[in-house]
Scaffold this motif. Sequence first.
Motif, PDB file in Angstrom:
ATOM      1  N   CYS A 119      -2.842 -12.331  -0.819  1.00 25.54           N
ATOM      2  CA  CYS A 119      -2.371 -10.948  -0.666  1.00 25.54           C
ATOM      3  C   CYS A 119      -0.887 -10.839  -1.006  1.00 25.54           C
ATOM      4  O   CYS A 119      -0.078 -11.640  -0.531  1.00 25.54           O
TER       5      CYS A 119
ATOM      6  N   CYS B  95       0.539  -5.320  -1.837  1.00 22.37           N
ATOM      7  CA  CYS B  95       0.763  -4.232  -2.805  1.00 22.37           C
ATOM      8  C   CYS B  95       0.399  -2.875  -2.201  1.00 22.37           C
ATOM      9  O   CYS B  95       0.816  -1.834  -2.698  1.00 22.37           O
TER      10      CYS B  95
ATOM     11  N   ARG C 157      -2.514  -1.443  -2.147  1.00 26.68           N
ATOM     12  CA  ARG C 157      -3.580  -0.690  -2.826  1.00 26.68           C
ATOM     13  C   ARG C 157      -4.752  -0.403  -1.880  1.00 26.68           C
ATOM     14  O   ARG C 157      -5.352   0.648  -1.926  1.00 26.68           O
TER      15      ARG C 157
ATOM     16  N   ASP D 233       3.383  -7.492   6.039  1.00 26.18           N
ATOM     17  CA  ASP D 233       2.906  -7.859   4.695  1.00 26.18           C
ATOM     18  C   ASP D 233       1.413  -8.175   4.593  1.00 26.18           C
ATOM     19  O   ASP D 233       0.980  -8.876   3.674  1.00 26.18           O
TER      20      ASP D 233
ATOM     21  N   CYS E 259      -8.868  -4.391  -4.210  1.00 27.04           N
ATOM     22  CA  CYS E 259      -7.870  -5.472  -4.142  1.00 27.04           C
ATOM     23  C   CYS E 259      -7.786  -6.224  -5.474  1.00 27.04           C
ATOM     24  O   CYS E 259      -8.772  -6.809  -5.936  1.00 27.04           O
TER      25      CYS E 259
END
Length: 252
Positions: A190, A193, A195, A210, A228
Motif C-alpha cells: 500500500c 494513494c 484511491r 498511511d 487498488c
Amino acid sequence: MWRMIYYFSGTGNSLYVARHLADALGERLCTMQLSSVSSLKEQADESVGLVFPVYAWGIPSVVEAFAKAFPKGAKPFLYAVMTCGDDMGYTDRVLEKALGRQLDAAFSVLMPDVYVCLPGFDVDSKEECREKFLQEETKVKEIAECIKARKQVRLLKRGPFPWVKTYVLRPLFNRFLVTDKYFRADASKCIACGRCSKTCPVGNILIIDDLPRWQSHCAGCLACYHACPYHAINFGKMTQHKGQYNLYNYMK
Ligand SMILES: Cc1cc2nc3c(=O)[nH]c(=O)nc-3n(C[C@H](O)[C@H](O)[C@H](O)COP(=O)(O)O)c2cc1C
C-alpha cells in the motif's frame, strides 16, 4: 412532469448502464441517497427508474434503505434495471417488498462479474467482459423502448433455483459475508494513494497512519478491492490470487 433515474453503483457497471439509459431516454441521473428521496416527494413524477447491482440475488443495503424511504403516495411509472454477473434470482421481488409496491417493469442486464470473495468466484475473462459490453448496448436500447412505451414487462435472467438463492442463500450471505471486518491492506504494498477511500460509494474508508481503515458501514461492493492499483487490499486470504476488474479498460 419529472422523469428521473436513481442509481447505486460500486464498481461502475450500474452507473455505466444508467448513463446509457439516461442518454437514450433524455432523462436525469441522480445517486440513490436518502436526501434525494425527499426531492422525490416534492415532484409529481412521471417515471422513476432504479438502476443498481444485484448482490447475492437481492438488493444492496443502500438500495434497501432508499426503497424503504420511497414515498408511498407517489405513483410514477416505476421500473428497475438490475446489473448482474450471472443471474438475479428474485431480486425484483426483494425490491418490491422494500418499496411496498409493485414495479411496473423490471430488467436485468449482464455485466462483468465483480464478486471474488468466495471459492470458485473470480472476475470474468477479458473476452467475457467484451461480450457482455457488446450485449449491454443492445439490451439498453431494448429497455429504453419498453420504458418509452410504458410497457408492463419483466425481462429478467432469474437463473436456476431462484427461490433457494434469494430466500435461503441470501440471508446467510448477508449475515456472514456483508462485513468489512475481513478487509486488510498489505502495508508492504500500500502506498496510501487513497484511491480505495475515494472510490468507496458510502464513505466507509479513512486513511489513517498511511493505511486504509474500514469504518464498519460497508456496502460490500468491493470497489476498494478492485480499485487498488497494487492489489494491496484483500478480503481475508480468499482474494489474494483473484483478479481485479477495471471498467475503464472496456470503455470506448
Ligand atoms: C457482494 C456482491 C454480490 C453479488 N451477487 C451477485 C449475484 O447474486 N448474482 C450475480 O449475477 N452477480 C452478483 N454480483 C455481481 C454484480 O452484480 C455485478 O458485477 C454488477 O454489475 C456490479 O455492479 P456495479 O459495478 O455497479 O457495482 C455480486 C457482486 C457483489 C459485489
